[in-house]
Scaffold this active site. Sequence first.
Site, PDB file in Angstrom:
ATOM      1  N   ASP A 160      -7.993   1.723   1.104  1.00 48.77           N
ATOM      2  CA  ASP A 160      -7.420   0.355   1.569  1.00 48.77           C
ATOM      3  C   ASP A 160      -8.393   0.127   2.921  1.00 48.77           C
ATOM      4  O   ASP A 160      -8.849   1.185   3.366  1.00 48.77           O
ATOM      5  CB  ASP A 160      -5.984   0.150   1.778  1.00 48.77           C
ATOM      6  N   ASP A 215      -4.810  -9.640  -2.816  1.00 53.63           N
ATOM      7  CA  ASP A 215      -3.918  -9.303  -3.706  1.00 53.63           C
ATOM      8  C   ASP A 215      -3.629 -10.451  -4.884  1.00 53.63           C
ATOM      9  O   ASP A 215      -3.491 -11.561  -4.630  1.00 53.63           O
ATOM     10  CB  ASP A 215      -2.714  -8.753  -3.120  1.00 53.63           C
TER      11      ASP A 215
HETATM   12  C1  GLA Z   1      -3.199  -4.021   0.209  1.00 52.74           C
HETATM   13  C2  GLA Z   1      -3.908  -3.693  -1.284  1.00 52.74           C
HETATM   14  C3  GLA Z   1      -2.699  -3.720  -2.350  1.00 52.74           C
HETATM   15  C4  GLA Z   1      -1.693  -2.452  -2.254  1.00 52.74           C
HETATM   16  C5  GLA Z   1      -1.303  -2.712  -0.558  1.00 52.74           C
HETATM   17  C6  GLA Z   1      -0.215  -1.560   0.015  1.00 52.74           C
HETATM   18  O1  GLA Z   1      -2.563  -5.194   0.131  1.00 52.74           O
HETATM   19  O2  GLA Z   1      -4.809  -4.693  -1.772  1.00 52.74           O
HETATM   20  O3  GLA Z   1      -3.316  -3.255  -3.596  1.00 52.74           O
HETATM   21  O4  GLA Z   1      -2.458  -1.303  -2.136  1.00 52.74           O
HETATM   22  O5  GLA Z   1      -2.533  -2.704   0.479  1.00 52.74           O
HETATM   23  O6  GLA Z   1      -0.008  -1.931   1.088  1.00 52.74           O
END
Ligand code: GLA
Length: 484
Positions: A160, A215
Amino acid sequence: MTMIMLGVWMAFVYCTIITWAEEPSPKVHALDDGLVLIPPMGWYPWNNFGQEPQNEQLIKEIVDALVSSGMREVGYSFVGPDEGICFYRDSNGKLTTNLERYPSGLRGLGDYIHKKGLKYALYTDAGTHTCSKAMPGTKDHEFEDMRQFADWRCDYVKIDWCNTEDLDIVKTCTKLHDAQHAAGRPIVHSLCSWGEGSPWKWAAAVGHLWRTSGDICEPGRADWGNAIEIAFANEQLFEWAGPGHWNDPDMMIVGMPGLSEAQNRSFFSLWCMMAAPLIAGNDLREMSKSTIPILTNLEAIGVNQDPLGIQGHIVRVDWSDIGIDETAGLYVRNLWTHETTGPHANGISVTVAPDDVALLRISKINAFPLPPIIVADSYLVSLRVTDSIAQTLSAAITIKNKGSDDLPLWKVQKSLPGWLSVTVTKNGKNQTLTNKISTAGLKKGLYHAIVRADNTEPVSGKPMSTIYYDVDLEVLNDVGGVSK
Ligand code: GLA
């Protein structure tokens, strides 16, 4: 939405979207690890569960459901925790399992997953901390952390991009790649900067897939509108995807609360056509009657797993514009109804209900073969020897191919340790990798090897698939005799 995608595998023409840009962009793919030459398939917890419910029991239940639902048998393999408080950094700076949530340890969870014929995925962050700050990130610990992921026997790590102020994204991802290389275990790097830094332009040299968007939903509820926006942004990046380096429009929302059956079908079709990673995000323990056939539709998965690795792209044109002679008789295969019609001249007309999809393959001949889809019964050979008299032990791993045609024999890498040799035999479409272990001359101790086997496309000679698995040998007493 009706799309047509073109792909070719072993001289047959597949049809279901779209045209290609005239000049593909220069490819920077530089990794020869053979990893994810076709888009990765698997499951991650974030979309459905978010952080809090994640623990060893949940992951194991999902692993079991992945096997019992038939998902493993159609190619889903990578599975493990996302940001789920599974490790912390101890006072010596070492990543250490959170044993309250993962009592078997992260290595134990990996062994469980490998024994089930699946691959182990973990999660980290390139910054100081993960997004919720509940877990440490790799910043200034890149080499030790990649060593630890290797020791946990991880095969895939999602990295991430939270809490990365002041970090240069190219340099950081390059460092993580170098660190992974130094750790000596082949690991798929799934970069997650939500499109920040335009990773499609450079990340193929240091990773295998990269998120192209934010996301896809808040944990727990699918968001159809957001998913469609992401799909239409991701499809524009089609030139940058190819074997071993993929655009990632995020984990799937098929089967999650908030989507209708038609939307699930359309979503899955889009992800298949875009050569997107097929990482399921729903609760596999509670799938509705319609969700399993959608997620396991081998004909749709076949479009996604085409070894050519060409990402579908939208066009709104006549068939003749994409090189199809409209007057010729063509066969049309509907990948959702599993029916073939034809020969048709001058196109066909299809009625599509709102939010639904017609996913079609078109061919000059009445044959719609599936590309290779590889499934293993185990990715871990584990043996313990108590005897001090030399012996030869044997343990087999079966590699199945759910595609239409036989594969050539898997070729095992040459450089194995002296105590291990591997032979490959064929039985129909299954192949058996027999691991022969000679204990002669071994001292008491733990021995470990990673075996690599490659499969090559018979017509073009291009690498098509690579598998890796672990062999563990525990020798409880010094063994006599001479090692060969
Ligand atoms: C980010 C990623 C998600 C998930 C979250 C976890 O937002 O894009 O897919 O892994 O972190 O906190």
